[in-house]
Design an enzyme around this catalytic site. Structure first.
Site, PDB file in Angstrom:
ATOM      1  N   SER A  50       1.044  -1.300  -0.024  1.00 50.90           N
ATOM      2  CA  SER A  50      -0.002   0.021   0.158  1.00 50.90           C
ATOM      3  C   SER A  50       1.014   1.235   0.012  1.00 50.90           C
ATOM      4  O   SER A  50       0.430   2.335  -0.160  1.00 50.90           O
ATOM      5  CB  SER A  50      -1.078   0.007   1.417  1.00 50.90           C
ATOM      6  OG  SER A  50      -0.200  -0.310   2.368  1.00 50.90           O
ATOM      7  N   GLU A  96      -8.645  -9.918   4.211  1.00 52.75           N
ATOM      8  CA  GLU A  96      -9.130  -8.589   3.691  1.00 52.75           C
ATOM      9  C   GLU A  96     -10.512  -8.493   3.358  1.00 52.75           C
ATOM     10  O   GLU A  96     -10.856  -9.220   2.198  1.00 52.75           O
ATOM     11  CB  GLU A  96      -8.331  -7.792   2.920  1.00 52.75           C
ATOM     12  CG  GLU A  96      -8.418  -6.482   2.412  1.00 52.75           C
ATOM     13  CD  GLU A  96      -7.218  -5.617   1.705  1.00 52.75           C
ATOM     14  OE1 GLU A  96      -6.221  -6.324   1.731  1.00 52.75           O
ATOM     15  OE2 GLU A  96      -7.710  -4.384   1.455  1.00 52.75           O
TER      16      GLU A  96
HETATM   17  O1  KIV Z   1      -0.497  -3.407   1.697  1.00 51.27           O
HETATM   18  C1  KIV Z   1      -0.923  -3.363   2.765  1.00 51.27           C
HETATM   19  O2  KIV Z   1      -1.246  -2.377   3.298  1.00 51.27           O
HETATM   20  C2  KIV Z   1      -1.919  -4.550   3.120  1.00 51.27           C
HETATM   21  C3  KIV Z   1      -2.851  -4.417   4.205  1.00 51.27           C
HETATM   22  C4  KIV Z   1      -3.983  -3.695   3.830  1.00 51.27           C
HETATM   23  C5  KIV Z   1      -3.267  -6.049   4.976  1.00 51.27           C
HETATM   24  O3  KIV Z   1      -1.540  -5.554   2.710  1.00 51.27           O
END
Ligand code: KIV
Length: 272
Positions: free
Chosen positions: A53, A190
């Site tokens: 992310s 998720e």
């Molecule tokens: O990349 C991320 O932040 C994630 C979380 C949402 C679990 O995979």
């Protein structure tokens, strides 16, 4: 406010397994840089996820797809330098493990060698199980990720709740068992219905950590910038904001601009 940091001076994959057995909930947040990682580690977070992310939050991309292995290693090594206690999990970026299991192993080894992270996370179930197994043979702990898997956004088409239909729910449960059997130490779920998430958590012995998956799982994860309210346009139902930093930072920057323009900053004590 002080928080119990559990019994663990350093959190390991074994600690997480013990937490599940003793029904102590696992706390997990993302971090992508040294400064915030130091704060959340000092506050007592159990697991820090260097999530892909970062592609959205740090680089402003619309999806997680563009982030590269080298970008992830840069973020992960910054986080690792800050951490004394938490277990650091590093996301394997899109394209670094789906090709074949040898490529997956090489990518995971590069992450571990160059970032100093403690484990890796991959998205998917049966489709990537050979990669998961091969990474595990090198002694690298693997966390699974099922449900909404953002690296597959162009297959799903939307970021809505997954596995509402029976067929997808059954596949998710069987994938969770497959990942456990392969040797994963934990699983992220998720955006899936809370009843399904609870069923998965009760059906496997490894910890299940949810995001938008209800309270029947073994722990929770949120994106740090979202829970601190640094982002403000993203408002899913599962997100609890603990601060409104977007507004606070805007106000602080406006005060600074005013002070500079009106020559109130710096004052006599703030100069040499
Ligand atoms: O990349 C991320 O932040 C994630 C979380 C949402 C679990 O995979």
């Amino acid at each position: 406010m002080s928080v119990a940091k559990g019994n663990y001076k350093k959190v390991t994959t074994l600690s997480l397994s013990e937490m599940k057995q003793s029904r102590e909930k696992i706390s997990m947040l993302t971090a992508y840089d040294f400064t915030l990682a130091k704060i959340i580690d000092g506050a007592g977070i159990d697991v820090i996820l260097v999530g892909d992310s970062a592609s959205n939050v740090m680089a402003g991309n619309e999806t997680t797809l563009p982030i590269t292995l080298d970008h992830m290693i840069y973020h992960a090594s910054s986080v690792v330098r800050a951490v004394d206690r938490a277990l650091v999990v590093v996301d394997m970026p899109f394209g670094s493990y789906q090709g074949n299991s040898k490529e997956a192993l090489n990518s995971a080894i590069k992450i571990m060698k160059e970032s100093g992270g403690h484990s890796v996370k991959l998205e998917g179930g049966s489709e990537i199980i050979e990669s998961v197994k091969r990474i595990l043979t090198a002694g690298i702990p693997v966390m699974g990720h099922l449900g909404l898997t953002p690296q597959s956004i162009y297959k799903f088409g939307t970021y809505t709740v997954r596995a509402k239909e029976e067929e997808e729910a059954e596949k998710l449960l069987s994938d969770a068992k497959l990942l456990e059997e392969a040797g994963c130490f934990a699983l992220v779920l998720e955006k899936v219905p809370s009843k399904l998430a609870q069923k998965v958590a009760e059906s496997i012995n490894i910890p299940v950590i949810g995001i938008g998956a209800g309270n029947g799982v073994d722990g929770q994860v949120l994106v740090l910038h979202d829970m601190l309210g640094m982002t403000h346009e993203f408002n899913p139902r599962f997100l609890r904001r603990y601060l409104k930093l977007y507004d606070e930072i805007t106000g602080a920057v406006q005060s600074y601009i005013d002070d500079v323009k009106s020559k109130r900053f710096p004052n006599e004590k703030e100069q040499y």
